[in-house]
Design an enzyme around this catalytic site. Structure first.
Site, short mmCIF file in Angstrom:
data_model
loop_
_atom_site.label_atom_id
_atom_site.label_comp_id
_atom_site.label_asym_id
_atom_site.label_seq_id
_atom_site.Cartn_x
_atom_site.Cartn_y
_atom_site.Cartn_z
N CYS A 13 0.86 -1.18 0.00
CA CYS A 13 0.00 0.00 0.00
C CYS A 13 0.90 1.23 0.00
CB CYS A 13 -0.97 -0.01 1.18
SG CYS A 13 -0.22 0.17 2.81
N ASN A 16 2.60 1.37 3.97
CA ASN A 16 2.91 0.14 4.70
C ASN A 16 2.67 0.34 6.20
OD1 ASN A 16 5.78 -1.98 5.31
ND2 ASN A 16 3.75 -2.63 4.74
N CYS A 18 -1.00 0.73 7.29
CA CYS A 18 -2.40 0.37 7.58
C CYS A 18 -2.80 -0.90 6.82
CB CYS A 18 -3.37 1.47 7.18
SG CYS A 18 -3.14 3.05 7.99
N ARG A 19 -3.07 -0.72 5.54
CA ARG A 19 -3.66 -1.80 4.74
C ARG A 19 -2.73 -2.98 4.52
NH1 ARG A 19 -5.31 1.86 -0.18
NH2 ARG A 19 -3.34 2.79 0.47
N SER A 20 -1.53 -2.73 4.04
CA SER A 20 -0.65 -3.87 3.73
C SER A 20 -0.20 -4.64 4.98
CB SER A 20 0.55 -3.45 2.87
OG SER A 20 1.34 -2.47 3.48
N ASP A 126 -7.86 3.51 1.75
CA ASP A 126 -6.94 3.89 2.81
C ASP A 126 -7.73 4.41 4.01
OD1 ASP A 126 -4.88 4.82 4.39
OD2 ASP A 126 -3.85 5.85 2.76
#
Length: 154
Positions: A13, A16, A18-20, A126
């Protein structure tokens, strides 16, 4: 990577943070619970520089998933060493596709993690400026997508 039968996946993301890292931790737990973690190299990274966000950690802890994640940026070596690079949105996909063109011997299949979503929600938005509910939505999307990805690649 250990053996030729080992597969690898890199979740990406923007930061690196939150999402990933959520996707990485979810997939690692699923692979472990399924007894196939030893067949996978699992990591996450960013298209920019940052560090994991407290709300992402809180969301994972709420679901009993631990992580010792440290943010890192995608490298040229990632395109040569990972089987799959799964990203969260069109901007990530564009950045990764451009970078892949500068790499000789790129072997990674680059695609949206959301392309595996049975609910057809291709973009994992995000949650950085959002609420706990936004992080929960990311978590739920990652669970659906990672489950489908693992099933498709077992």
């Amino acid at each position: 990577m250990a053996a030729t039968s080992t597969k690898s996946v890199l979740f990406v993301c923007l930061g690196n943070i939150c999402r990933s890292p959520i996707a990485e931790a979810v997939f690692r737990k699923m692979a472990t619970d399924s007894g196939v973690a030893d067949k996978w190299v699992i990591d996450s990274s960013a298209t920019s520089d940052s560090n994991i966000e407290a709300s992402a950690l809180a969301c994972l802890m709420k679901h009993g998933i631990e992580t010792s994640h440290r943010a890192r940026k995608v490298t040229k070596d990632d395109f040569m060493s990972f089987t799959y690079i799964l990203c969260m949105d069109e901007s990530n996909l564009s950045d990764l596709t451009k970078k892949a063109k500068t790499v000789n011997n790129c072997k990674a299949k680059i695609e949206l993690l959301g392309s595996y979503d049975p609910q057809k929600q291709r973009i994992i938005r995000d949650p950085y400026y959002g609420s706990d509910e936004d992080f929960e939505k990311v978590y739920e999307q990652c669970v659906r997508c990672c489950k489908a990805f693992l099933e498709a690649n077992s």
